[in-house]
Write a protein that holds these residues in place. Structure first.
Motif, PDB file in Angstrom:
ATOM      1  N   LEU A  16      -7.820  36.092  37.665  1.00  0.00           N
ATOM      2  CA  LEU A  16      -6.859  36.382  38.733  1.00  0.00           C
ATOM      3  C   LEU A  16      -5.565  35.614  38.474  1.00  0.00           C
ATOM      4  O   LEU A  16      -5.567  34.553  37.871  1.00  0.00           O
ATOM      5  N   HIS A  17      -4.479  36.193  38.925  1.00  0.00           N
ATOM      6  CA  HIS A  17      -3.181  35.553  38.697  1.00  0.00           C
ATOM      7  C   HIS A  17      -2.457  35.326  40.020  1.00  0.00           C
ATOM      8  O   HIS A  17      -2.987  35.651  41.094  1.00  0.00           O
ATOM      9  N   LEU A  18      -1.254  34.773  39.908  1.00  0.00           N
ATOM     10  CA  LEU A  18      -0.538  34.416  41.143  1.00  0.00           C
ATOM     11  C   LEU A  18      -0.170  35.636  41.980  1.00  0.00           C
ATOM     12  O   LEU A  18       0.033  35.518  43.188  1.00  0.00           O
ATOM     13  N   GLY A  19      -0.136  36.795  41.356  1.00  0.00           N
ATOM     14  CA  GLY A  19       0.068  38.028  42.121  1.00  0.00           C
ATOM     15  C   GLY A  19      -1.085  38.258  43.083  1.00  0.00           C
ATOM     16  O   GLY A  19      -0.882  38.629  44.244  1.00  0.00           O
ATOM     17  N   HIS A  20      -2.297  38.021  42.613  1.00  0.00           N
ATOM     18  CA  HIS A  20      -3.468  38.144  43.493  1.00  0.00           C
ATOM     19  C   HIS A  20      -3.400  37.087  44.599  1.00  0.00           C
ATOM     20  O   HIS A  20      -3.768  37.340  45.738  1.00  0.00           O
ATOM     21  N   HIS A  22      -0.691  35.573  45.968  1.00  0.00           N
ATOM     22  CA  HIS A  22       0.310  35.867  47.003  1.00  0.00           C
ATOM     23  C   HIS A  22       0.046  37.193  47.704  1.00  0.00           C
ATOM     24  O   HIS A  22       0.360  37.351  48.873  1.00  0.00           O
ATOM     25  N   GLY A  23      -0.530  38.157  46.952  1.00  0.00           N
ATOM     26  CA  GLY A  23      -0.694  39.495  47.515  1.00  0.00           C
ATOM     27  C   GLY A  23      -1.972  39.667  48.320  1.00  0.00           C
ATOM     28  O   GLY A  23      -2.000  40.459  49.257  1.00  0.00           O
ATOM     29  N   VAL A  24      -3.019  38.942  47.954  1.00  0.00           N
ATOM     30  CA  VAL A  24      -4.324  39.217  48.565  1.00  0.00           C
ATOM     31  C   VAL A  24      -4.983  37.961  49.145  1.00  0.00           C
ATOM     32  O   VAL A  24      -5.333  37.914  50.321  1.00  0.00           O
ATOM     33  N   LEU A  25      -5.129  36.956  48.290  1.00  0.00           N
ATOM     34  CA  LEU A  25      -5.985  35.835  48.680  1.00  0.00           C
ATOM     35  C   LEU A  25      -5.411  35.020  49.837  1.00  0.00           C
ATOM     36  O   LEU A  25      -6.150  34.575  50.722  1.00  0.00           O
ATOM     37  N   LYS A  26      -4.089  34.853  49.866  1.00  0.00           N
ATOM     38  CA  LYS A  26      -3.493  34.126  51.001  1.00  0.00           C
ATOM     39  C   LYS A  26      -3.816  34.842  52.307  1.00  0.00           C
ATOM     40  O   LYS A  26      -4.057  34.227  53.341  1.00  0.00           O
ATOM     41  N   ASN A  27      -3.822  36.161  52.239  1.00  0.00           N
ATOM     42  CA  ASN A  27      -4.150  36.979  53.387  1.00  0.00           C
ATOM     43  C   ASN A  27      -5.622  36.796  53.809  1.00  0.00           C
ATOM     44  O   ASN A  27      -5.941  36.670  54.992  1.00  0.00           O
ATOM     45  N   VAL A  65     -14.925  34.293  41.525  1.00  0.00           N
ATOM     46  CA  VAL A  65     -15.340  33.614  42.767  1.00  0.00           C
ATOM     47  C   VAL A  65     -14.738  32.203  42.805  1.00  0.00           C
ATOM     48  O   VAL A  65     -14.285  31.742  43.863  1.00  0.00           O
ATOM     49  N   ILE A  66     -14.690  31.539  41.656  1.00  0.00           N
ATOM     50  CA  ILE A  66     -14.050  30.206  41.634  1.00  0.00           C
ATOM     51  C   ILE A  66     -12.575  30.335  42.035  1.00  0.00           C
ATOM     52  O   ILE A  66     -12.064  29.523  42.801  1.00  0.00           O
ATOM     53  N   ASP A  67     -11.917  31.367  41.542  1.00  0.00           N
ATOM     54  CA  ASP A  67     -10.516  31.572  41.919  1.00  0.00           C
ATOM     55  C   ASP A  67     -10.369  31.774  43.434  1.00  0.00           C
ATOM     56  O   ASP A  67      -9.438  31.261  44.047  1.00  0.00           O
ATOM     57  N   TRP A  68     -11.282  32.522  44.013  1.00  0.00           N
ATOM     58  CA  TRP A  68     -11.226  32.718  45.474  1.00  0.00           C
ATOM     59  C   TRP A  68     -11.327  31.375  46.197  1.00  0.00           C
ATOM     60  O   TRP A  68     -10.551  31.081  47.107  1.00  0.00           O
ATOM     61  N   LEU A  69     -12.325  30.600  45.761  1.00  0.00           N
ATOM     62  CA  LEU A  69     -12.556  29.307  46.415  1.00  0.00           C
ATOM     63  C   LEU A  69     -11.365  28.384  46.177  1.00  0.00           C
ATOM     64  O   LEU A  69     -10.934  27.652  47.074  1.00  0.00           O
ATOM     65  N   ALA A  70     -10.828  28.451  44.959  1.00  0.00           N
ATOM     66  CA  ALA A  70      -9.660  27.635  44.626  1.00  0.00           C
ATOM     67  C   ALA A  70      -8.501  27.979  45.551  1.00  0.00           C
ATOM     68  O   ALA A  70      -7.766  27.107  46.018  1.00  0.00           O
ATOM     69  N   ALA A  71      -8.357  29.257  45.850  1.00  0.00           N
ATOM     70  CA  ALA A  71      -7.241  29.699  46.686  1.00  0.00           C
ATOM     71  C   ALA A  71      -7.428  29.322  48.151  1.00  0.00           C
ATOM     72  O   ALA A  71      -6.516  29.484  48.956  1.00  0.00           O
ATOM     73  N   GLY A  72      -8.615  28.849  48.498  1.00  0.00           N
ATOM     74  CA  GLY A  72      -8.827  28.409  49.877  1.00  0.00           C
ATOM     75  C   GLY A  72      -9.746  29.301  50.697  1.00  0.00           C
ATOM     76  O   GLY A  72      -9.907  29.093  51.894  1.00  0.00           O
ATOM     77  N   VAL A  73     -10.336  30.297  50.052  1.00  0.00           N
ATOM     78  CA  VAL A  73     -11.349  31.083  50.768  1.00  0.00           C
ATOM     79  C   VAL A  73     -12.513  30.132  51.024  1.00  0.00           C
ATOM     80  O   VAL A  73     -12.961  29.417  50.125  1.00  0.00           O
ATOM     81  N   ASP A  74     -12.968  30.092  52.268  1.00  0.00           N
ATOM     82  CA  ASP A  74     -13.899  29.055  52.692  1.00  0.00           C
ATOM     83  C   ASP A  74     -15.270  29.659  52.991  1.00  0.00           C
ATOM     84  O   ASP A  74     -15.424  30.415  53.950  1.00  0.00           O
ATOM     85  N   PRO A  75     -16.263  29.306  52.181  1.00  0.00           N
ATOM     86  CA  PRO A  75     -17.590  29.908  52.355  1.00  0.00           C
ATOM     87  C   PRO A  75     -18.246  29.526  53.680  1.00  0.00           C
ATOM     88  O   PRO A  75     -19.234  30.152  54.067  1.00  0.00           O
ATOM     89  N   LYS A  76     -17.695  28.525  54.360  1.00  0.00           N
ATOM     90  CA  LYS A  76     -18.261  28.197  55.677  1.00  0.00           C
ATOM     91  C   LYS A  76     -17.763  29.188  56.720  1.00  0.00           C
ATOM     92  O   LYS A  76     -18.380  29.375  57.762  1.00  0.00           O
TER      93      LYS A  76
END
Ligand code: TRP
Ligand code: SF4
Length: 400
Positions: A16-20, A22-27, A65-76
């Motif tokens: 995943l890159h910074l486009g993902h 800013h475009g998806v994961l922050k959301n 999945v690591i990228d998601w978690l890195a971006a702040g997606v919280d499994p809790k």
């Protein structure tokens, strides 16, 4: 009514890159505190285009999945899982396929587009044609209300709504539905019952959408009825069918046009990306070698940010003051391009710092990651199984 759920998926076909980001994961990170969220790795969808190279998928699943978690997606807060670990998706896909007209699939704009675009791959396959229907199954199996997606995916959500409507029409029949609905209405209490009936007539006979909304609100707030009554009355509003699979809505992600290293939109296919966890030295080198205004050949030549790909990154990463500094310096040849690039480099590195930190624990101990996904798979499967029980029953497949 069903719980308000958000669902979205991503195909594991590369880093995943910074486009993902800013475009998806922050959301996603924002949504996870507002709704119960289900985010999944769409590995079967990846296979529709990568069936000859499944190793690409295998290599990307955990990294993603690591990228998601890195971006702040919280499994809790959010449920994270892998599509192929919830085989109920495939069962629903199969059952929906029985009554889905071929034309609906052939008409989806991504279908012909992608076959054209990915000429090197043979996409004249049954699986690829079924891509949007598999996506419908992903969504409907969680009875999700909201599906955060980019613009390109909206037709898929639209088709999902049609698929759900068709399903409810075909299989939402309940013996004696009309009589049962009337009994449910009585349970609302006389005042609410009257209002419900008026709204239903206004919607069905005069197409008043406001009335439909008012009646839905009334049902959501009604405390005197059971959930079965409520579902029946939701269905009765729009026809004389029970809603088994509610229609989802696309939640359009505000189009963030993240520029890549060449000024075009950041995208893997353009080879102009910066990875979410890109090495700082690589980030620095990539930005330093980025093209700038071609008119600035010498340091003393004035430039114009409008012609400069790097400027696009200032628009994303810099505050007003920095932007003014860069613009003035560029137009007066007061600063050099390398100087101009430094604040952008600094901002990207600053943005990545917490992502590296969050990722580290999972790199150190991959079993943590496996445990998060195992837990998410279980939670997702429990919801999916509940839906499938209703679906099988509605379709008359619950024989014992
Ligand atoms: N098709 C989506 C994409 O390419 C991924 C996806 C698969 C998806 N299933 C989904 C997105 C369900 C939202 C909901 O981005
Ligand atoms: Fe681009 Fe900045 Fe160089 Fe101007 S000074 S051309 S905006 S990098």
């Amino acid at each position: 009514m069903f719980a308000q759920r958000v669902l979205s998926g991503m195909r594991p076909t590369g880093h995943l890159h910074l486009g993902h980001y800013h475009g998806v994961l922050k959301n996603w990170v924002q949504l996870q505190s507002q709704y119960p969220c289900f985010f999944f790795v769409a590995d079967w969808h990846a296979l529709t285009t990568h069936y000859e190279t499944p190793d690409v998928i295998e290599a990307s699943v955990w990294e993603m999945v690591i990228d998601w978690l890195a971006a702040g997606v919280d499994p809790k807060q959010a449920t994270l899982f892998i599509q192929s670990r919830v085989p109920e998706h495939a069962e629903l896909f199969l059952l929906l396929s029985m009554g889905t007209p071929l034309g609906w699939l052939e008409r989806v704009p991504t279908y012909k587009d992608q076959i054209e675009k990915l000429k090197e791959k043979d996409l004249q396959t049954y699986g690829f044609l079924g891509y949007p229907l598999l996506q419908s199954a992903d969504i409907l199996i969680y009875r999700a209300q909201h599906v955060p997606v980019g613009e390109d995916q909206v037709p898929h959500v639209e088709m999902t709504r049609e698929v759900a409507r068709r399903f409810n029409n075909l299989y939402g029949r309940e013996p004696g539905f009309e009589v049962k609905a009337q009994e449910s209405i009585k349970k609302l209490g006389s005042k609410a019952a009257k209002l419900y009936t008026e709204c239903r007539v206004a919607y069905q006979e005069r197409g008043e959408v406001d009335a439909l909304e008012r009646a839905k609100e009334l049902l959501e707030q009604a405390q005197s009825i059971s959930n079965a009554d409520r579902e029946r009355l939701f269905g009765y509003l729009e026809g004389s069918r029970k809603v088994i699979l509610p229609e989802p809505q696309a939640l359009l992600t505000a189009a963030s046009r993240m520029p890549g290293l060449d000024g075009q939109k950041m995208s893997k296919s353009y080879g102009n990306t910066i990875g979410i966890r890109e090495e700082p030295a690589v980030v620095e080198r990539s930005i330093k070698t980025m093209p700038t205004d071609p008119a600035r050949i010498r340091r003393t030549d004035v430039g114009d940010p409008a012609r400069c790909p790097l400027w696009q990154l200032h628009l994303v990463y810099s505050d007003k003051a920095t932007q003014e500094w860069a613009e003035k310096g560029c137009k007066s040849a007061g600063i050099g391009c390398l100087e101009c690039k430094q604040p952008v480099i600094d901002s990207i590195l600053r943005e990545q710092q917490p992502m590296f930190e969050r990722a580290q624990q999972y790199l150190d101990d991959p079993s943590l990651l496996r445990a998060i996904i195992a837990d998410g798979n279980d939670k997702a499967r429990a919801v999916a199984q509940e839906t499938m029980r209703d679906v099988r029953e509605a379709m008359g497949l619950a024989y014992t």
